[in-house]
Design an enzyme around this catalytic site. Structure first.
Site, PDB file in Angstrom:
ATOM      1  N   SER A 174     -59.693   7.155 -33.318  1.00 30.74           N
ATOM      2  CA  SER A 174     -59.456   6.932 -34.832  1.00 30.74           C
ATOM      3  C   SER A 174     -60.717   7.365 -35.580  1.00 30.74           C
ATOM      4  CB  SER A 174     -59.832   5.438 -34.706  1.00 30.74           C
ATOM      5  OG  SER A 174     -60.071   4.836 -35.894  1.00 30.74           O
ATOM      6  N   TYR A 211     -63.184  -2.663 -31.026  1.00 35.50           N
ATOM      7  CA  TYR A 211     -62.193  -1.672 -31.545  1.00 35.50           C
ATOM      8  C   TYR A 211     -63.051  -0.305 -31.535  1.00 35.50           C
ATOM      9  CZ  TYR A 211     -58.599   1.138 -33.950  1.00 35.50           C
ATOM     10  OH  TYR A 211     -57.528   2.115 -34.350  1.00 35.50           O
TER      11      TYR A 211
END
Ligand SMILES: NC(=O)c1ccc[n+]([C@@H]2O[C@H](COP(=O)([O-])OP(=O)(O)OC[C@H]3O[C@@H](n4cnc5c(N)ncnc54)[C@H](O)[C@@H]3O)[C@@H](O)[C@H]2O)c1
Length: 255
Positions: free
Chosen positions: A143, A156
């Protein structure tokens, strides 16, 4: 077709980006094992489309956040296709909670699925490639948050940052086995993970204003780069992150 004769496993490929990647790899000629945790219907639909392209496929249920399951997934994928050349670690989850409020359970769930799942799938894959002495490809869907802070999503970001360092270490450690290891780092992609954002113009508009190309990405945007990294065109690329974000990560301007 760039991937004829290659066998691939894509974790979390019953929907979203993983599904897009599984279909794109098949389009490029690979046989593909689809993995799901709960969404068997989505996995079956992905397999059906792969079969219609004339490729071999199988759906394997496994929770990659459970180490025994991650190992079994790779073993079953090898059994289904005969061997594996390409592993795409795509499965990931996020929980929106402030640092002071996030529960121990949610912290461990995000780290287990998003980071440890990739670790143990890759370990089983590398052992297999070592046995068959054939090289291989590992591609992690990380990401922009492998770099970019995201308040209220600390586990995350920790997991994606962990995938960045796992990729850099393994690119060196697995190079003697002929295995390349790279990350694809998406920005904001239109998938079920962003359901809340997509349905709320108050959240969506400021995000779009922050993306230089002024649109969300599609799973196909991520899938194309993944197929490239899996192909012979990327033979000399390892230890790299390719960012697919419409310019979001490095966007800065002054009026
Ligand atoms: N959509 C985005 O904007 C975006 C941006 C950057 C990175 N990503 C990453 O891309 C990947 C795919 O996300 P997506 O946007 O398609 O979201 P999604 O929620 O649609 O898909 C997540 C996939 O992971 C699978 N999964 C979840 N937990 C699992 C588990 N324990 N075991 C096996 N599979 C499991 C789900 O079944 C699903 O197929 C994730 O790693 C996510 O972090 C997404």
């Amino acid at each position: 077709m760039k991937l004829s004769g290659k066998n691939a496993l894509v974790t979390g490929s019953d929907q979203g980006i993983g599904q897009g990647i599984a279909l794109r790899l098949a389009q490029e000629g690979a046989d593909v094992v689809v993995n799901y945790r709960k969404n068997q219907e989505g996995a079956d639909a992905t397999c059906e489309q792969i079969r219609q392209m004339g490729r071999r496929t199988a759906a394997v249920q496994a929770d990659v956040g459970v180490t025994a399951d991650a190992r079994r997934l790779v073993e079953e994928a090898i059994a289904a296709l005969g061997s594996l050349d390409i592993l795409v670690n795509n499965a990931g989850i996020e929980k929106n909670a402030s640092f002071v409020d996030i529960t121990e359970e949610d912290y461990h769930a995000v780290i287990a699925v998003t980071m440890s799942g990739a670790f143990f799938c890759t370990q089983s894959f590398a052992r297999h490639r070592q046995d068959v002495k054939g090289g291989g490809r590992v591609i992690n869907i990380s990401s922009v948050h492998e770099e970019l802070p995201f308040p209220h999503f600390t586990p995350y970001c920790m997991a994606k940052g962990g995938l960045k360092m796992m990729m850099r270490n393994l690119a060196i450690e697995l190079a003697p086995l002929g295995i390349t290891v790279n990350n694809v780092a998406p920005g904001a992609i239109e998938t079920p993970i962003n359901k809340k954002l997509l349905s709320d113009p108050k959240l969506l508009e400021p995000l779009l204003a922050n993306i230089p190309l002024r649109r969300l990405g599609q799973p196909s945007d991520v899938a194309g780069v993944t197929a490239f990294l899996a192909s012979a065109d990327a033979d000399y690329i390892t230890a790299a992150t390719i960012v697919v974000d419409g310019g979001l990560l490095w966007n800065y301007s002054e009026q």
